[in-house]
Design a protein around this motif. Structure first.
Motif, mmCIF file in Angstrom:
data_model
loop_
_atom_site.group_PDB
_atom_site.id
_atom_site.type_symbol
_atom_site.label_atom_id
_atom_site.label_comp_id
_atom_site.label_asym_id
_atom_site.label_seq_id
_atom_site.Cartn_x
_atom_site.Cartn_y
_atom_site.Cartn_z
ATOM 1 N N GLU A 1 0.798 -1.231 0.000
ATOM 2 C CA GLU A 1 0.000 0.000 0.000
ATOM 3 C C GLU A 1 0.829 1.279 0.000
ATOM 4 O OE1 GLU A 1 -3.197 -0.053 2.887
ATOM 5 O OE2 GLU A 1 -3.350 -2.235 2.747
ATOM 6 N N ILE A 2 2.138 1.185 -0.155
ATOM 7 C CA ILE A 2 3.012 2.359 -0.184
ATOM 8 C C ILE A 2 3.476 2.581 -1.627
ATOM 9 C CG2 ILE A 2 5.184 3.366 0.653
ATOM 10 C CD1 ILE A 2 3.145 2.991 2.892
ATOM 11 N N PRO A 3 3.218 3.770 -2.213
ATOM 12 C CA PRO A 3 3.760 4.058 -3.535
ATOM 13 C C PRO A 3 5.269 4.294 -3.439
ATOM 14 C CG PRO A 3 2.543 5.958 -2.705
ATOM 15 C CD PRO A 3 2.391 4.852 -1.694
ATOM 16 N N VAL A 4 6.040 3.571 -4.254
ATOM 17 C CA VAL A 4 7.506 3.593 -4.148
ATOM 18 C C VAL A 4 8.125 3.949 -5.495
ATOM 19 C CG1 VAL A 4 9.550 2.211 -3.573
ATOM 20 C CG2 VAL A 4 7.405 1.816 -2.357
ATOM 21 N N SER A 5 9.185 4.771 -5.453
ATOM 22 C CA SER A 5 10.016 5.079 -6.618
ATOM 23 C C SER A 5 11.410 4.529 -6.364
ATOM 24 C CB SER A 5 10.133 6.590 -6.836
ATOM 25 O OG SER A 5 8.894 7.153 -7.118
ATOM 26 N N ILE A 6 11.947 3.809 -7.347
ATOM 27 C CA ILE A 6 13.302 3.267 -7.256
ATOM 28 C C ILE A 6 13.991 3.554 -8.581
ATOM 29 C CG2 ILE A 6 14.701 1.176 -6.979
ATOM 30 C CD1 ILE A 6 12.226 -0.077 -5.567
ATOM 31 N N ASN A 7 15.172 4.134 -8.533
ATOM 32 C CA ASN A 7 15.932 4.339 -9.759
ATOM 33 C C ASN A 7 16.254 2.975 -10.350
ATOM 34 O OD1 ASN A 7 18.344 4.626 -11.522
ATOM 35 N ND2 ASN A 7 18.130 6.770 -10.941
ATOM 36 N N LYS A 8 15.983 2.813 -11.639
ATOM 37 C CA LYS A 8 16.165 1.505 -12.290
ATOM 38 C C LYS A 8 17.597 0.981 -12.155
ATOM 39 C CE LYS A 8 12.449 2.257 -15.601
ATOM 40 N NZ LYS A 8 12.115 2.603 -16.991
ATOM 41 N N GLU A 9 18.591 1.874 -12.082
ATOM 42 C CA GLU A 9 19.986 1.447 -11.931
ATOM 43 C C GLU A 9 20.240 0.780 -10.581
ATOM 44 O OE1 GLU A 9 22.722 4.603 -12.667
ATOM 45 O OE2 GLU A 9 21.976 4.952 -14.701
ATOM 46 N N ASP A 10 19.414 1.067 -9.586
ATOM 47 C CA ASP A 10 19.608 0.524 -8.236
ATOM 48 C C ASP A 10 18.955 -0.844 -8.042
ATOM 49 O OD1 ASP A 10 20.937 2.854 -7.629
ATOM 50 O OD2 ASP A 10 19.254 3.749 -6.530
ATOM 51 N N ILE A 11 18.102 -1.251 -8.955
ATOM 52 C CA ILE A 11 17.321 -2.479 -8.751
ATOM 53 C C ILE A 11 18.204 -3.700 -8.523
ATOM 54 C CG2 ILE A 11 15.737 -4.115 -9.864
ATOM 55 C CD1 ILE A 11 14.235 -1.690 -10.964
ATOM 56 N N SER A 12 19.258 -3.876 -9.318
ATOM 57 C CA SER A 12 20.093 -5.071 -9.142
ATOM 58 C C SER A 12 20.804 -5.090 -7.790
ATOM 59 C CB SER A 12 21.113 -5.181 -10.274
ATOM 60 O OG SER A 12 22.037 -4.118 -10.216
#
Length: 117
Positions: free
Chosen positions: A59-70
């Motif tokens: 239930e929390i909207p989250v933003s993650i930089n795509k470069e950080d995903i790995s």
């Protein structure tokens, strides 16, 4: 799902989000620095970009930089309360070295830029 937000962390984040603007999202990622080379970045942000992975987690909207995903995939964000107060804890299965402070780490393929502590 890139990461997990526990129910305890969700409650704390929702409480903090009430103090922010209506369109705010949790922003989670990493930045260079800290004793081990990488540090976690946890905060709120209204802005998003094409470089962001957007997801609603517990239930929390989250933003993650795509470069950080790995670097952070599989991470769990929790909130622990004790007699000294409370705070967020981050359990990252990709961290191969962690600093004693708990907020700095090194991942196998991403060493970052260590600082003297």
């Amino acid at each position: 799902m890139v990461l997990t937000i526990t129910d305890q962390a969700k409650l704390q984040i929702q409480e903090m989000m009430e103090q922010e603007s209506e369109d705010v999202r949790l922003r989670f990622g990493v930045k260079g620095g800290g004793c081990s080379g990488l540090s976690y970045a946890l905060g709120f942000d209204e802005a998003t970009s094409n470089d962001d992975h957007l997801e609603v987690i517990n239930e929390i909207p989250v933003s993650i930089n795509k470069e950080d995903i790995s670097i952070i995939e599989g991470t769990t964000i929790d909130f622990k309360q004790n007699m000294m107060g409370g705070g967020f804890t981050i359990d990252n299965p990709n961290a191969i070295v962690s600093c004693g402070c708990g907020s700095s780490f090194k991942a196998e393929e991403h060493e970052g830029t260590p600082e003297n502590c």
